[in-house]
Enzyme design. Structure first.
Site, short mmCIF file in Angstrom:
data_model
loop_
_atom_site.label_atom_id
_atom_site.label_comp_id
_atom_site.label_asym_id
_atom_site.label_seq_id
_atom_site.Cartn_x
_atom_site.Cartn_y
_atom_site.Cartn_z
N ARG A 9 0.81 -0.99 0.07
CA ARG A 9 0.32 0.00 -0.05
C ARG A 9 0.87 1.31 -0.08
O ARG A 9 1.71 1.30 0.83
CB ARG A 9 -0.76 0.11 1.37
CG ARG A 9 -2.00 -0.94 1.24
CD ARG A 9 -3.13 -0.56 2.43
NE ARG A 9 -2.63 -0.24 3.62
CZ ARG A 9 -3.35 0.37 4.49
NH1 ARG A 9 -4.76 0.33 4.23
NH2 ARG A 9 -2.75 0.58 5.76
N THR A 38 -1.59 7.55 0.07
CA THR A 38 -2.76 7.19 -0.60
C THR A 38 -3.67 6.24 -0.52
O THR A 38 -4.87 5.87 -0.57
CB THR A 38 -2.76 7.22 -2.21
OG1 THR A 38 -2.02 6.14 -2.59
CG2 THR A 38 -1.84 8.24 -2.84
N ASP A 50 0.62 -3.62 11.99
CA ASP A 50 1.02 -3.66 10.75
C ASP A 50 1.49 -5.31 10.96
O ASP A 50 2.54 -5.78 11.49
CB ASP A 50 2.25 -2.89 10.41
CG ASP A 50 2.71 -3.26 9.09
OD1 ASP A 50 2.84 -4.21 8.62
OD2 ASP A 50 2.59 -2.08 8.32
N ASP A 89 5.02 -6.16 9.35
CA ASP A 89 6.13 -5.84 10.21
C ASP A 89 6.17 -6.42 11.39
O ASP A 89 7.13 -7.04 11.92
CB ASP A 89 6.10 -4.40 10.59
CG ASP A 89 6.37 -3.28 9.52
OD1 ASP A 89 6.93 -3.70 8.49
OD2 ASP A 89 6.13 -2.11 9.63
C1 PRP Z 1 -0.96 -4.91 4.26
C2 PRP Z 1 -1.85 -6.19 4.21
C3 PRP Z 1 -2.74 -6.18 3.00
C4 PRP Z 1 -2.90 -4.68 2.92
C5 PRP Z 1 -4.20 -4.41 3.55
O1 PRP Z 1 0.06 -5.03 3.34
O2 PRP Z 1 -0.76 -7.36 4.30
O3 PRP Z 1 -2.02 -6.57 1.95
O4 PRP Z 1 -1.97 -3.91 3.59
O5 PRP Z 1 -4.59 -3.16 3.36
P1 PRP Z 1 -6.00 -2.59 2.18
O6 PRP Z 1 -6.94 -3.63 2.40
O7 PRP Z 1 -6.25 -1.30 2.69
O8 PRP Z 1 -5.33 -2.91 0.99
P2 PRP Z 1 1.15 -3.81 3.18
O9 PRP Z 1 0.95 -3.00 2.24
O10 PRP Z 1 1.54 -3.26 4.75
O11 PRP Z 1 2.43 -4.65 2.81
P3 PRP Z 1 3.56 -5.58 3.36
O12 PRP Z 1 2.61 -7.05 3.58
O13 PRP Z 1 4.41 -5.77 2.47
O14 PRP Z 1 3.51 -5.38 4.81
N1 URA Z 2 -2.03 -3.50 6.81
C1 URA Z 2 -1.99 -3.92 8.23
O1 URA Z 2 -0.96 -4.94 8.27
N2 URA Z 2 -2.80 -3.56 9.13
C2 URA Z 2 -3.85 -2.87 9.10
O2 URA Z 2 -4.44 -2.53 10.07
C3 URA Z 2 -4.04 -2.17 7.74
C4 URA Z 2 -3.37 -2.25 6.81
#
Ligand code: PRP
Ligand code: URA
Length: 227
Positions: free
Chosen positions: A109, A113, A205, A208
């Site tokens: 994400r 945005t 997160d 993380d």
């Molecule tokens: C997180 C999570 C989803 C997304 C959810 O990933 O694992 O993929 O956010 O958010 P959304 O429904 O608003 O799209 P992130 O973008 O943090 O990436 P990562 O898995 O690399 O940490």
């Molecule tokens: N991605 C995450 O890992 N946690 C949230 O709450 C939203 C997006």
């Protein structure tokens, strides 16, 4: 739309699931325990999410006598983890379907945005003929899962199940509206989203916490595409 009552949405409710969710939500849970809880809850969720798999009758011979049994029909389903956090659910899925092929889809994400950005896709050519389980622990705005579903549909996937661990009502609604056929499994539907589009109360997160990547990222000399 009352998302909990939608026939395409299953909230997996079980004492073990509720216990592991409590562990995952606790900010004091260590990285290793969090990762382990993601692994375990995925196996429990997979038990529910794979209930619709078709079986065929087979006759086997036990050491004692012939027995009429059932095995999974056709080829194994394909597991699609959404990188990165979806990788935390992959081994749990492979514990219950060890021979399943794995297709990777990279999404992150944009922090401002909140729009999803696809950065990687490796799909087998036969994916359109298989049942597909797309896995990602968090369904927040729905942007990432919707983009993943569209990426799979554009490759011809018809039989699609999405598995998340924590969802927001907004995210569930957005996914159901964006795709008229996908079935969704989650272990919880929380209150909503905060101003940073994080799920409340959520668990923070997920990526993380699984990979223990906190603090300011270290920069790389490589071109962006190779980072
Ligand atoms: C997180 C999570 C989803 C997304 C959810 O990933 O694992 O993929 O956010 O958010 P959304 O429904 O608003 O799209 P992130 O973008 O943090 O990436 P990562 O898995 O690399 O940490
Ligand atoms: N991605 C995450 O890992 N946690 C949230 O709450 C939203 C997006």
């Amino acid at each position: 739309m009352a998302v909990e009552n939608n026939e395409r949405v299953t909230v997996v409710d079980h004492p073990l699931v509720r216990h592991k969710l409590a562990v995952m939500r606790d900010e004091n849970t260590s990285g290793i325990t969090f990762r382990q809880a993601v692994h375990e809850i995925t196996m429990l969720e997979a038990y529910e999410a794979t209930k619709h798999l078709l079986t065929v009758p087979v006759e086997v011979k036990t050491p004692i006598a012939p027995a009429s049994c059932e095995t999974i029909a056709g080829h194994e389903p394909v597991i699609v983890p959404i990188l990165r956090a979806g990788l935390g659910m992959l081994d749990g899925m492979l514990e219950v379907i060890p021979t399943a092929p794995v297709a990777h889809l990279g999404m992150y994400r944009n922090e401002t945005t909140h729009e999803p950005i696809e950065y990687y896709a490796k799909m087998p050519g036969y994916i359109a003929e298989r049942q597909v389980f797309v896995v990602d622990p968090m369904l927040a705005t729905g942007g990432s899962l919707i983009a993943a579903i569209q990426a799979l549909r554009s490759r011809g996937v018809k039989d699609l199940v999405a598995m998340v661990i924590v969802a927001s009502p907004e995210g569930v609604e957005a996914v159901l509206e964006a795709d008229s056929d996908v079935r969704l499994f989650t272990c919880a539907i929380d209150e909503g989203l905060n101003e940073d589009a994080y799920i409340v109360p959520g668990l923070g997160d997920a990526g993380d916490r699984i990979f223990q990547t906190f603090g300011t990222p270290v920069t790389s000399d490589l071109e962006p595409a190779h980072r």
